[in-house]
Design a protein around this motif. Structure first.
Motif, PDB file in Angstrom:
ATOM      1  N   GLN A 322      -5.056 -14.787  -2.801  1.00 35.23           N
ATOM      2  CA  GLN A 322      -5.705 -14.746  -4.099  1.00 35.23           C
ATOM      3  C   GLN A 322      -5.500 -16.069  -4.825  1.00 35.23           C
ATOM      4  N   SER A 323      -6.292 -16.310  -5.884  1.00 31.91           N
ATOM      5  CA  SER A 323      -6.181 -17.547  -6.661  1.00 31.91           C
ATOM      6  C   SER A 323      -4.760 -17.736  -7.151  1.00 31.91           C
ATOM      7  N   GLY A 324      -4.211 -18.914  -6.903  1.00 29.47           N
ATOM      8  CA  GLY A 324      -2.867 -19.221  -7.378  1.00 29.47           C
ATOM      9  C   GLY A 324      -1.754 -18.617  -6.551  1.00 29.47           C
ATOM     10  N   GLY A 325      -2.093 -17.936  -5.476  1.00 30.14           N
ATOM     11  CA  GLY A 325      -1.081 -17.295  -4.640  1.00 30.14           C
ATOM     12  C   GLY A 325      -1.064 -17.873  -3.239  1.00 30.14           C
ATOM     13  N   ALA A 326       0.036 -17.655  -2.554  1.00 27.36           N
ATOM     14  CA  ALA A 326       0.167 -18.136  -1.180  1.00 27.36           C
ATOM     15  C   ALA A 326      -0.481 -17.152  -0.211  1.00 27.36           C
ATOM     16  N   THR A 327      -0.756 -17.628   1.002  1.00 31.00           N
ATOM     17  CA  THR A 327      -1.279 -16.766   2.056  1.00 31.00           C
ATOM     18  C   THR A 327      -0.240 -15.726   2.453  1.00 31.00           C
ATOM     19  N   ALA A 328      -0.689 -14.508   2.693  1.00 33.17           N
ATOM     20  CA  ALA A 328       0.211 -13.432   3.108  1.00 33.17           C
ATOM     21  C   ALA A 328      -0.390 -12.707   4.309  1.00 33.17           C
ATOM     22  N   MET A 329       0.490 -12.212   5.195  1.00 33.22           N
ATOM     23  CA  MET A 329       0.038 -11.519   6.394  1.00 33.22           C
ATOM     24  C   MET A 329       0.716 -10.157   6.518  1.00 33.22           C
ATOM     25  N   THR A 330      -0.032  -9.192   7.024  1.00 35.28           N
ATOM     26  CA  THR A 330       0.478  -7.864   7.333  1.00 35.28           C
ATOM     27  C   THR A 330       0.202  -7.562   8.800  1.00 35.28           C
ATOM     28  N   TYR A 331       1.179  -6.928   9.482  1.00 30.65           N
ATOM     29  CA  TYR A 331       1.025  -6.542  10.882  1.00 30.65           C
ATOM     30  C   TYR A 331       1.435  -5.076  11.011  1.00 30.65           C
ATOM     31  N   ALA A 332       0.647  -4.296  11.776  1.00 31.01           N
ATOM     32  CA  ALA A 332       0.939  -2.880  11.891  1.00 31.01           C
ATOM     33  C   ALA A 332       0.575  -2.341  13.265  1.00 31.01           C
ATOM     34  N   LEU A 333       1.366  -1.349  13.741  1.00 33.98           N
ATOM     35  CA  LEU A 333       1.095  -0.576  14.943  1.00 33.98           C
ATOM     36  C   LEU A 333       1.135   0.887  14.560  1.00 33.98           C
ATOM     37  N   GLY A 334       0.099   1.663  14.928  1.00 34.06           N
ATOM     38  CA  GLY A 334       0.060   3.045  14.469  1.00 34.06           C
ATOM     39  C   GLY A 334      -0.584   3.997  15.440  1.00 34.06           C
ATOM     40  N   ILE A 335      -0.544   5.276  15.079  1.00 32.07           N
ATOM     41  CA  ILE A 335      -1.117   6.349  15.864  1.00 32.07           C
ATOM     42  C   ILE A 335      -1.734   7.386  14.935  1.00 32.07           C
ATOM     43  N   ARG A 336      -2.853   8.016  15.383  1.00 32.90           N
ATOM     44  CA  ARG A 336      -3.501   9.099  14.627  1.00 32.90           C
ATOM     45  C   ARG A 336      -3.782  10.269  15.576  1.00 32.90           C
ATOM     46  N   HIS A 337      -3.692  11.474  15.025  1.00 28.15           N
ATOM     47  CA  HIS A 337      -4.015  12.669  15.807  1.00 28.15           C
ATOM     48  C   HIS A 337      -4.765  13.664  14.927  1.00 28.15           C
TER      49      HIS A 337
END
Length: 339
Positions: A322-337
């Protein structure tokens, strides 16, 4: 499962191997979804990355009961009760602020005339967004949904993804075109002008889908709020080897003259019969009086592997700035049933 009495329902629920019980022309069905993921989550301008087990994932877990009774002449009485829950903690609701039947709770009639229901309904704007992005309903991984409904990502649209006290009508399918309108009563004594209202058009023809939705929101968290107008328009086309999505969304809060414009594109690619590649990007520009403006760019990419029609696993990464903010990353592993 199908039943015609509460004792019968209790017997069906107790016998977990029984999925359907039926008598006459009345039915009750139990259904839902359980899912969670492990994620290292970080948003631009937010706190440091946190490793956590989180329940919303690609779809917020829920369970529900729906019932239908044939009244004759092609008309049915229907009712739906759906509740969110958190499998990582066992808690009910998306958060403790949710009512027990927080996802949907309504009753009504359905027939050749369409469907008329009364109660708590999923917001039409949110439903439209699910059609226009490859991550569908995800509040954690769909950039379109995140930038418009999630407060921590600047949530441009006022209010929740579910509306209370709604009177909702959906037309029959007319050569691929379906219209829906909802009027949500405010219930504020002496304030008849406090309400939420929305309308949407959904068109499908072969591989092509288009959605247009408008709404006016006057109630946020059960209280009167400044009036906000919002719109959504977009389309998707399935080439079989590639499905493309695109949408534009805008808001204007009338009392403050604060507005936003969001642009989104996405794609899903079936790499094999079981494995799909998902990608989406959204940009939101928010404007305020005196020319002050901020922007946010969010992009997500993921792989979704289906073991069956009811169970899948996925890996997703999310870029956010976002404006004025640093780059950020999210990583996820998941399952659905699904059940």
């Amino acid at each position: 499962m199908h039943v015609r009495s509460l004792p019968a329902l209790a017997l069906c629920v107790a016998g977990l191997s029984v999925s359907h019980c039926a008598w006459a022309q009345t039915s009750v069905t139990l259904y839902g979804l359980v899912g969670l993921d492990m994620a290292s989550s970080k948003r631009s301008g937010g706190p440091p990355a946190t490793l956590m087990q989180q329940a919303p994932g690609l779809t917020a877990p829920y369970w529900g009961i729906k019932t239908a009774e044939d009244l004759g002449g092609g008309t049915r009485a229907i009712a739906v009760l759906e509740s969110f829950f958190q499998p990582d903690t066992g808690g009910m609701g998306r958060t403790s602020a949710d009512p027990f039947w927080g996802r949907n709770s309504y009753v009504g009639l359905e027939g050749r005339f369409g469907k008329l229901t009364f109660g708590r309904h999923t917001n039409l704007m949110y439903l439209g967004e699910q059609t226009l992005n490859p991550f569908q309903a995800s509040i954690l991984f769909s950039p379109l949904v995140m930038q418009t409904f999630v407060a921590s990502y600047g949530g441009a649209i006022a209010g929740d993804t579910v509306w209370n006290d709604g009177i909702q009508y959906s037309s029959p399918n007319l050569n691929g075109l379906k219209a829906t309108a909802v009027y949500a009563l405010g219930g504020k004594p002496g304030a008849p002008g406090i309400y939420n209202t929305a309308a949407s058009l959904h068109y499908t023809s072969g591989a092509f889908t288009a959605v247009a939705t408008v709404q006016r929101n006057r109630i946020v968290a059960g209280a009167a709020a400044p009036s906000q107008d919002a719109y959504l328009a977009g389309a998707a086309y399935d080439f079989t080897w590639l499905k493309l999505y695109g949408a534009i969304q805008g808001t204007r809060t009338n009392a403050t003259d604060i507005g936003s414009h969001t642009y989104e594109v996405g794609a899903s690619v079936p790499l094999t019969a079981q494995l799909s590649l998902l990608g989406e990007w959204a940009n939101t520009r928010r404007t305020a009086p005196r020319g002050v403006a901020t922007t946010r760019n969010t992009a997500a990419a993921g792989l979704d592997y289906a073991f069956s029609k009811r169970t899948d696993v996925y890996a997703v990464s999310v870029y956010d700035r976002q404006s004025g903010g640093a780059t950020a990353m999210t990583y996820a592993l998941g399952i659905r049933h699904l059940f």
